[in-house]
Design a protein around this motif. Structure first.
Motif, PDB file in Angstrom:
ATOM      1  N   VAL A 106      -9.552   0.369   3.984  1.00 58.58           N
ATOM      2  CA  VAL A 106      -9.912  -0.986   4.602  1.00 58.58           C
ATOM      3  C   VAL A 106     -11.161  -1.506   4.120  1.00 58.58           C
ATOM      4  CG1 VAL A 106     -10.620  -1.641   6.736  1.00 58.58           C
ATOM      5  CG2 VAL A 106      -8.765   0.107   6.882  1.00 58.58           C
ATOM      6  N   LEU A 107     -12.165  -0.661   3.731  1.00 56.85           N
ATOM      7  CA  LEU A 107     -13.356  -1.462   3.270  1.00 56.85           C
ATOM      8  C   LEU A 107     -13.132  -2.014   1.698  1.00 56.85           C
ATOM      9  CD1 LEU A 107     -16.170  -2.083   3.946  1.00 56.85           C
ATOM     10  CD2 LEU A 107     -16.911   0.351   2.967  1.00 56.85           C
ATOM     11  N   VAL A 108     -12.198  -1.307   0.910  1.00 58.80           N
ATOM     12  CA  VAL A 108     -11.930  -1.639  -0.488  1.00 58.80           C
ATOM     13  C   VAL A 108     -11.327  -3.091  -0.232  1.00 58.80           C
ATOM     14  CG1 VAL A 108     -10.304  -1.490  -2.234  1.00 58.80           C
ATOM     15  CG2 VAL A 108     -11.753   0.497  -1.458  1.00 58.80           C
ATOM     16  N   ALA A 109     -10.392  -3.310   0.646  1.00 60.34           N
ATOM     17  CA  ALA A 109      -9.654  -4.513   1.025  1.00 60.34           C
ATOM     18  C   ALA A 109     -10.640  -5.801   1.510  1.00 60.34           C
ATOM     19  CB  ALA A 109      -8.672  -4.578   1.999  1.00 60.34           C
ATOM     20  N   ILE A 110     -11.591  -5.421   2.467  1.00 57.17           N
ATOM     21  CA  ILE A 110     -12.639  -6.112   2.875  1.00 57.17           C
ATOM     22  C   ILE A 110     -13.373  -6.610   1.584  1.00 57.17           C
ATOM     23  CG2 ILE A 110     -14.721  -6.457   4.378  1.00 57.17           C
ATOM     24  CD1 ILE A 110     -13.217  -4.509   6.498  1.00 57.17           C
ATOM     25  N   ALA A 111     -13.895  -5.964   0.764  1.00 55.34           N
ATOM     26  CA  ALA A 111     -14.719  -6.159  -0.152  1.00 55.34           C
ATOM     27  C   ALA A 111     -14.007  -6.822  -1.383  1.00 55.34           C
ATOM     28  CB  ALA A 111     -15.489  -5.043  -0.849  1.00 55.34           C
ATOM     29  N   ALA A 112     -12.506  -6.502  -1.501  1.00 55.45           N
ATOM     30  CA  ALA A 112     -11.851  -7.059  -2.766  1.00 55.45           C
ATOM     31  C   ALA A 112     -11.228  -8.482  -2.504  1.00 55.45           C
ATOM     32  CB  ALA A 112     -10.746  -5.957  -3.068  1.00 55.45           C
ATOM     33  N   VAL A 172      -0.612 -10.537  -6.225  1.00 54.72           N
ATOM     34  CA  VAL A 172      -0.168  -9.477  -6.890  1.00 54.72           C
ATOM     35  C   VAL A 172      -1.510  -8.584  -7.583  1.00 54.72           C
ATOM     36  CG1 VAL A 172       0.640  -9.173  -9.425  1.00 54.72           C
ATOM     37  CG2 VAL A 172       1.711 -10.729  -8.096  1.00 54.72           C
ATOM     38  N   GLN A 173      -2.591  -9.322  -7.827  1.00 54.24           N
ATOM     39  CA  GLN A 173      -3.840  -8.521  -7.925  1.00 54.24           C
ATOM     40  C   GLN A 173      -4.097  -7.555  -6.639  1.00 54.24           C
ATOM     41  OE1 GLN A 173      -6.528 -10.701 -10.097  1.00 54.24           O
ATOM     42  NE2 GLN A 173      -7.852  -8.898 -10.476  1.00 54.24           N
ATOM     43  N   LEU A 174      -4.220  -8.153  -5.759  1.00 54.01           N
ATOM     44  CA  LEU A 174      -4.727  -7.279  -4.708  1.00 54.01           C
ATOM     45  C   LEU A 174      -3.587  -6.164  -4.313  1.00 54.01           C
ATOM     46  CD1 LEU A 174      -5.599 -10.260  -1.973  1.00 54.01           C
ATOM     47  CD2 LEU A 174      -7.020  -8.307  -2.808  1.00 54.01           C
ATOM     48  N   PHE A 175      -2.381  -6.601  -4.573  1.00 47.31           N
ATOM     49  CA  PHE A 175      -1.307  -5.348  -4.466  1.00 47.31           C
ATOM     50  C   PHE A 175      -1.666  -4.197  -5.286  1.00 47.31           C
ATOM     51  CE2 PHE A 175       2.715  -3.351  -5.605  1.00 47.31           C
ATOM     52  CZ  PHE A 175       3.049  -2.885  -4.371  1.00 47.31           C
ATOM     53  N   ILE A 176      -1.942  -4.796  -6.645  1.00 40.21           N
ATOM     54  CA  ILE A 176      -2.199  -3.594  -7.655  1.00 40.21           C
ATOM     55  C   ILE A 176      -3.769  -2.755  -7.492  1.00 40.21           C
ATOM     56  CG2 ILE A 176      -3.176  -3.298  -9.989  1.00 40.21           C
ATOM     57  CD1 ILE A 176      -1.097  -5.900 -10.672  1.00 40.21           C
ATOM     58  N   VAL A 177      -4.539  -3.548  -6.992  1.00 38.55           N
ATOM     59  CA  VAL A 177      -5.742  -2.783  -6.209  1.00 38.55           C
ATOM     60  C   VAL A 177      -5.465  -1.679  -5.298  1.00 38.55           C
ATOM     61  CG1 VAL A 177      -7.867  -3.119  -5.271  1.00 38.55           C
ATOM     62  CG2 VAL A 177      -7.329  -4.463  -7.252  1.00 38.55           C
ATOM     63  N   TRP A 178      -4.593  -2.405  -4.340  1.00 37.33           N
ATOM     64  CA  TRP A 178      -4.266  -1.298  -3.330  1.00 37.33           C
ATOM     65  C   TRP A 178      -3.455  -0.250  -3.657  1.00 37.33           C
ATOM     66  CZ3 TRP A 178       0.664  -0.342  -0.987  1.00 37.33           C
ATOM     67  CH2 TRP A 178       0.778   0.341   0.081  1.00 37.33           C
ATOM     68  N   VAL A 179      -2.263  -0.460  -4.594  1.00 38.63           N
ATOM     69  CA  VAL A 179      -1.716   0.748  -5.069  1.00 38.63           C
ATOM     70  C   VAL A 179      -2.584   1.722  -5.845  1.00 38.63           C
ATOM     71  CG1 VAL A 179       0.181   1.300  -6.607  1.00 38.63           C
ATOM     72  CG2 VAL A 179       0.564  -0.529  -5.178  1.00 38.63           C
ATOM     73  N   GLU A 180      -3.381   1.151  -6.668  1.00 36.19           N
ATOM     74  CA  GLU A 180      -4.442   1.835  -7.464  1.00 36.19           C
ATOM     75  C   GLU A 180      -5.237   3.086  -6.475  1.00 36.19           C
ATOM     76  OE1 GLU A 180      -6.323  -0.364 -10.512  1.00 36.19           O
ATOM     77  OE2 GLU A 180      -4.345  -0.170 -11.745  1.00 36.19           O
ATOM     78  N   THR A 181      -5.722   2.385  -5.540  1.00 38.52           N
ATOM     79  CA  THR A 181      -6.717   2.851  -4.803  1.00 38.52           C
ATOM     80  C   THR A 181      -5.817   4.042  -3.971  1.00 38.52           C
ATOM     81  OG1 THR A 181      -7.991   0.860  -4.534  1.00 38.52           O
ATOM     82  CG2 THR A 181      -8.282   2.689  -2.754  1.00 38.52           C
ATOM     83  N   GLY A 238      -4.478  11.583  -5.640  1.00 41.13           N
ATOM     84  CA  GLY A 238      -4.792  12.253  -6.550  1.00 41.13           C
ATOM     85  C   GLY A 238      -3.629  12.031  -7.865  1.00 41.13           C
ATOM     86  N   LEU A 239      -2.938  10.826  -7.641  1.00 38.89           N
ATOM     87  CA  LEU A 239      -1.969  10.584  -8.670  1.00 38.89           C
ATOM     88  C   LEU A 239      -2.577   9.841  -9.938  1.00 38.89           C
ATOM     89  CD1 LEU A 239       0.879   9.289  -6.130  1.00 38.89           C
ATOM     90  CD2 LEU A 239       0.585  11.530  -7.299  1.00 38.89           C
ATOM     91  N   ARG A 240      -3.772   9.401 -10.031  1.00 37.41           N
ATOM     92  CA  ARG A 240      -4.417   8.702 -11.237  1.00 37.41           C
ATOM     93  C   ARG A 240      -5.123   9.659 -12.018  1.00 37.41           C
ATOM     94  NH1 ARG A 240      -7.957   3.710 -10.288  1.00 37.41           N
ATOM     95  NH2 ARG A 240      -8.583   3.221 -12.363  1.00 37.41           N
TER      96      ARG A 240
END
Length: 196
Positions: free
Chosen positions: A70-76, A179-188, A194-196
């Motif tokens: 949630v905080l990642v999204a709020i900041a990103a 698209v970029q927000l989706f990528i950030v969400w998936v990576e986070t 622990g998939l990364r």
């Protein structure tokens, strides 16, 4: 995939050369020097313009380390929205300035494309060297947006003001933002599991 990328490679390689030569041949000195000046100083001006969006980067990194989506999204979201706003204003302003009050022939369109996207391509390459692959995505959607403005100009060469062209440019940039927000969400999310 290479077939899809090839037109962009050719456009990026030859738009500046052909468009600039066309401007000189037609005696469009002011337009030529406007584009040339922006290609040289644009990256530095844009780097300064992007600084306010960087305020949110440490917050997003801190939140990602703590698995707080949630905080990642709020900041990103505001950081990316600021970046995409700067992309839109700069690309549309430069392109519009080059094709405005002209017959908007192919050389104007090519020179407008090269001038508008050149600094963003440079910044994307520099960011990629620093390990930021998101800038390439932003640059790609900026190029799509400028191509959209080229089509709009071909359709109606007499109406090339900023406000009309932004309507052609903005939808593609909004897709890029999503698209970029989706990528950030998936990576986070993947790093959280622990998939990364």
């Amino acid at each position: 995939m290479q077939i899809l990328v090839l037109p962009f490679i050719l456009l990026n390689l030859f738009a500046g050369l052909l468009g600039g030569a066309g401007m000189l041949f037609q005696g469009e000195w002011s337009i030529f020097f406007l584009g040339l000046a922006w290609m040289f100083v644009g990256a530095y001006v844009l780097s300064l313009a992007l600084l306010p969006g960087m305020i949110f980067a440490p917050i997003a990194a801190w939140a990602a380390d703590r698995d707080n989506l949630v905080l990642v999204a709020i900041a990103a979201i505001p950081a990316m929205a600021w970046t995409y706003t700067i992309v839109a204003v700069s690309c549309v302003a430069i392109f519009s300035g080059i094709v405005h009050n002209s017959d908007a022939g192919i050389f104007h369109l090519l020179w407008g494309y090269a001038s508008a996207t050149g600094p963003w391509s440079f910044l994307a390459r520099e960011d990629a060297k620093a390990g930021n692959d998101y800038a390439a995505l932003t640059s790609f959607f900026a190029q799509l947006g400028v191509i959209s403005m080229m089509i709009a100009t071909l359709i109606e060469p007499r109406d090339t003001d900023f406000y009309r062209l932004i309507y052609w440019f903005a939808p593609l940039l909004l897709i890029g933002l999503v698209v970029q927000l989706f990528i950030v969400w998936v990576e986070t999310k993947n790093s959280r599991h622990g998939l990364r």
